[in-house]
Design a protein around this motif. Structure first.
Motif, PDB file in Angstrom:
ATOM      1  N   LEU A  73       9.111  87.019  -1.106  1.00 47.51           N
ATOM      2  CA  LEU A  73       8.678  86.059  -0.088  1.00 47.51           C
ATOM      3  C   LEU A  73       9.896  85.335   0.459  1.00 47.51           C
ATOM      4  N   ILE A  74       9.960  85.241   1.785  1.00 50.17           N
ATOM      5  CA  ILE A  74      10.967  84.414   2.453  1.00 50.17           C
ATOM      6  C   ILE A  74      10.241  83.293   3.171  1.00 50.17           C
ATOM      7  N   ILE A  75      10.603  82.055   2.863  1.00 45.35           N
ATOM      8  CA  ILE A  75      10.023  80.882   3.503  1.00 45.35           C
ATOM      9  C   ILE A  75      11.026  80.349   4.507  1.00 45.35           C
ATOM     10  N   GLU A  76      10.602  80.189   5.752  1.00 40.07           N
ATOM     11  CA  GLU A  76      11.483  79.688   6.812  1.00 40.07           C
ATOM     12  C   GLU A  76      10.873  78.446   7.445  1.00 40.07           C
ATOM     13  N   THR A  77      11.653  77.395   7.579  1.00 38.57           N
ATOM     14  CA  THR A  77      11.234  76.259   8.397  1.00 38.57           C
ATOM     15  C   THR A  77      11.976  76.353   9.725  1.00 38.57           C
ATOM     16  N   GLY A  78      11.235  76.223  10.806  1.00 38.91           N
ATOM     17  CA  GLY A  78      11.785  76.407  12.137  1.00 38.91           C
ATOM     18  C   GLY A  78      11.538  77.827  12.602  1.00 38.91           C
ATOM     19  N   ILE A  79      10.723  77.987  13.653  1.00 41.22           N
ATOM     20  CA  ILE A  79      10.358  79.317  14.147  1.00 41.22           C
ATOM     21  C   ILE A  79      10.968  79.619  15.505  1.00 41.22           C
ATOM     22  N   ALA A  80      10.911  78.649  16.436  1.00 42.75           N
ATOM     23  CA  ALA A  80      11.405  78.843  17.809  1.00 42.75           C
ATOM     24  C   ALA A  80      10.799  80.109  18.407  1.00 42.75           C
ATOM     25  N   HIS A  81      11.637  81.072  18.828  1.00 39.87           N
ATOM     26  CA  HIS A  81      11.156  82.296  19.458  1.00 39.87           C
ATOM     27  C   HIS A  81      10.735  83.362  18.447  1.00 39.87           C
ATOM     28  N   GLY A  82      11.034  83.143  17.185  1.00 42.07           N
ATOM     29  CA  GLY A  82      10.566  84.052  16.146  1.00 42.07           C
ATOM     30  C   GLY A  82      11.516  85.163  15.767  1.00 42.07           C
ATOM     31  N   GLY A  83      12.726  85.193  16.336  1.00 45.38           N
ATOM     32  CA  GLY A  83      13.640  86.273  16.029  1.00 45.38           C
ATOM     33  C   GLY A  83      14.014  86.363  14.569  1.00 45.38           C
ATOM     34  N   VAL A 116       6.935  87.176   4.994  1.00 48.14           N
ATOM     35  CA  VAL A 116       7.707  86.045   5.513  1.00 48.14           C
ATOM     36  C   VAL A 116       6.719  84.952   5.911  1.00 48.14           C
ATOM     37  N   LEU A 117       7.017  83.731   5.505  1.00 42.88           N
ATOM     38  CA  LEU A 117       6.177  82.584   5.838  1.00 42.88           C
ATOM     39  C   LEU A 117       6.980  81.641   6.711  1.00 42.88           C
ATOM     40  N   GLY A 118       6.554  81.471   7.966  1.00 43.46           N
ATOM     41  CA  GLY A 118       7.254  80.605   8.900  1.00 43.46           C
ATOM     42  C   GLY A 118       6.500  79.315   9.150  1.00 43.46           C
ATOM     43  N   ILE A 119       7.243  78.214   9.246  1.00 38.66           N
ATOM     44  CA  ILE A 119       6.655  76.882   9.426  1.00 38.66           C
ATOM     45  C   ILE A 119       7.323  76.206  10.612  1.00 38.66           C
ATOM     46  N   ASP A 120       6.523  75.653  11.508  1.00 39.26           N
ATOM     47  CA  ASP A 120       7.097  74.919  12.641  1.00 39.26           C
ATOM     48  C   ASP A 120       6.102  73.858  13.090  1.00 39.26           C
ATOM     49  N   ILE A 121       6.633  72.726  13.516  1.00 31.74           N
ATOM     50  CA  ILE A 121       5.758  71.640  13.960  1.00 31.74           C
ATOM     51  C   ILE A 121       5.098  71.955  15.290  1.00 31.74           C
ATOM     52  N   ASP A 122       5.700  72.871  16.063  1.00 29.88           N
ATOM     53  CA  ASP A 122       5.154  73.225  17.374  1.00 29.88           C
ATOM     54  C   ASP A 122       5.423  74.699  17.656  1.00 29.88           C
ATOM     55  N   ILE A 123       4.459  75.537  17.330  1.00 25.63           N
ATOM     56  CA  ILE A 123       4.572  76.965  17.629  1.00 25.63           C
ATOM     57  C   ILE A 123       3.998  77.175  19.026  1.00 25.63           C
ATOM     58  N   ARG A 124       4.863  77.352  19.990  1.00 25.82           N
ATOM     59  CA  ARG A 124       4.403  77.451  21.366  1.00 25.82           C
ATOM     60  C   ARG A 124       3.605  78.727  21.580  1.00 25.82           C
ATOM     61  N   ALA A 125       2.598  78.627  22.451  1.00 29.06           N
ATOM     62  CA  ALA A 125       1.619  79.697  22.600  1.00 29.06           C
ATOM     63  C   ALA A 125       2.263  81.034  22.952  1.00 29.06           C
ATOM     64  N   HIS A 126       3.245  81.013  23.864  1.00 32.19           N
ATOM     65  CA  HIS A 126       3.844  82.288  24.270  1.00 32.19           C
ATOM     66  C   HIS A 126       4.667  82.904  23.143  1.00 32.19           C
ATOM     67  N   ASN A 127       5.269  82.058  22.293  1.00 28.64           N
ATOM     68  CA  ASN A 127       6.015  82.587  21.152  1.00 28.64           C
ATOM     69  C   ASN A 127       5.072  83.127  20.085  1.00 28.64           C
ATOM     70  N   ARG A 128       3.993  82.400  19.811  1.00 31.28           N
ATOM     71  CA  ARG A 128       3.011  82.877  18.836  1.00 31.28           C
ATOM     72  C   ARG A 128       2.437  84.222  19.266  1.00 31.28           C
ATOM     73  N   GLU A 129       2.105  84.339  20.548  1.00 35.88           N
ATOM     74  CA  GLU A 129       1.534  85.593  21.049  1.00 35.88           C
ATOM     75  C   GLU A 129       2.512  86.752  20.882  1.00 35.88           C
ATOM     76  N   ALA A 154       1.950  71.528   0.033  1.00 39.10           N
ATOM     77  CA  ALA A 154       1.055  72.010  -1.023  1.00 39.10           C
ATOM     78  C   ALA A 154       0.539  73.405  -0.696  1.00 39.10           C
ATOM     79  N   GLN A 155       0.266  73.654   0.569  1.00 40.98           N
ATOM     80  CA  GLN A 155      -0.201  74.974   0.999  1.00 40.98           C
ATOM     81  C   GLN A 155       0.890  76.027   0.786  1.00 40.98           C
ATOM     82  N   VAL A 156       2.126  75.670   1.117  1.00 44.32           N
ATOM     83  CA  VAL A 156       3.242  76.595   0.929  1.00 44.32           C
ATOM     84  C   VAL A 156       3.444  76.882  -0.558  1.00 44.32           C
ATOM     85  N   LYS A 157       3.366  75.854  -1.377  1.00 44.12           N
ATOM     86  CA  LYS A 157       3.554  76.050  -2.820  1.00 44.12           C
ATOM     87  C   LYS A 157       2.478  76.971  -3.388  1.00 44.12           C
TER      88      LYS A 157
END
Length: 260
Positions: A73-83, A116-129, A154-157
């Motif tokens: 498992l790779i945990i990432e904080t910060g997604i942006a464009h998802g690269g 891979v588990l990605g976390i972001d406070i704002d996953i913009r719709a076009h990036n999520r898609e 807690a969810q990540v843990k």
């Protein structure tokens, strides 16, 4: 010494030489500040079609870590464009493929072993898609919310408890307070021998004017947070060998290896 061992010894000597060359390290930093902070150089690159917003050197470093550690498992904080999500997912896919071949198994692409588990406070719709429609999507789970929100942590843990080898990458809000809170939350999930990589410690080296309009800057950065965390957590140490090898990296003192 066989030829492979001899080559590796030569590489290690070269890395040590580069790490001791203070003028070369300063020149590398100067180049980074000109091309990255001021020139948006990191916007130029992508992985499998998605913008990654990283220096190629740090991309290679992550590849080397993933191959060596073989995380589940790779945990990432910060997604942006998802690269970065896409890159890490593709590398995990290669690990699964290699292991299946070694064991004579046939992979079921609908049930990938590694995630891979990605976390972001704002996953913009076009990036999520774009991420959810990517060929690597089956290996990626995304959570939207503050990475330091107790309910999300807690969810990540809970998710991480299902995996044996965990690697963490922190690349969201770069203030001291936020990064320190992320370290307190996620560094304990890192398995022994794996890494918590703190990106953008280079903020500490930036002239204040390059951080204008940002909530972070010199004295209030991922590097100050990493140093404070390390002071109270001897189970982690800085792997200087990586930054000496790279020279160009936004994660100076940010490759934290769990040793205990």
């Amino acid at each position: 010494m066989n030829p492979i061992e001899q080559f590796q010894a030569e590489v290690e000597q070269n890395i040590a030489r580069l790490g001791a060359d203070t003028s070369l390290k300063q020149a590398s930093l100067d180049w980074m500040l000109q091309t990255g902070a001021a020139g948006a150089y990191t916007y130029n690159f992508s992985w499998m079609g998605r913008p990654i917003i990283q220096y190629p050197q740090d991309m290679v470093a992550m590849q080397e870590l993933i191959w060596a550690i073989k995380p589940d498992l790779i945990i990432e904080t910060g997604i942006a464009h998802g690269g970065s999500l896409i890159m890490n997912a593709s590398l995990l896919a290669l690990l699964d493929l290699c292991e299946a071949q070694e064991q004579g198994r046939v992979l079921d692409p609908r049930k990938p072993a590694r995630q891979v588990l990605g976390i972001d406070i704002d996953i913009r719709a076009h990036n999520r898609e774009a991420i959810e429609s990517h060929p690597m999507a089956a290996r990626i789970q995304m959570l939207q919310g503050s990475s330091v929100d107790p309910a999300l942590v807690a969810q990540v843990k809970d998710i991480a408890s299902k995996y044996q080898r965990v690697l963490v990458s922190l690349d969201s809000n770069h203030t001291h307070e936020h990064v320190l809170a992320e370290l307190e939350a996620y560094a304990p999930l890192v398995s022994v021998g794996s890494y918590c990589v703190v990106f953008d410690t280079v903020v500490e080296d930036m002239p204040p004017e390059l951080c204008e309009g940002r909530p972070w800057g010199p004295g209030n950065s991922p590097l100050t947070a990493a140093r404070e965390y390390l002071a109270g957590h001897p189970e982690f140490e800085v792997d200087r060998n990586i930054e000496h090898k790279l020279l160009i990296t936004v994660a100076r003192e940010g490759f934290l290896r769990r040793v205990g």
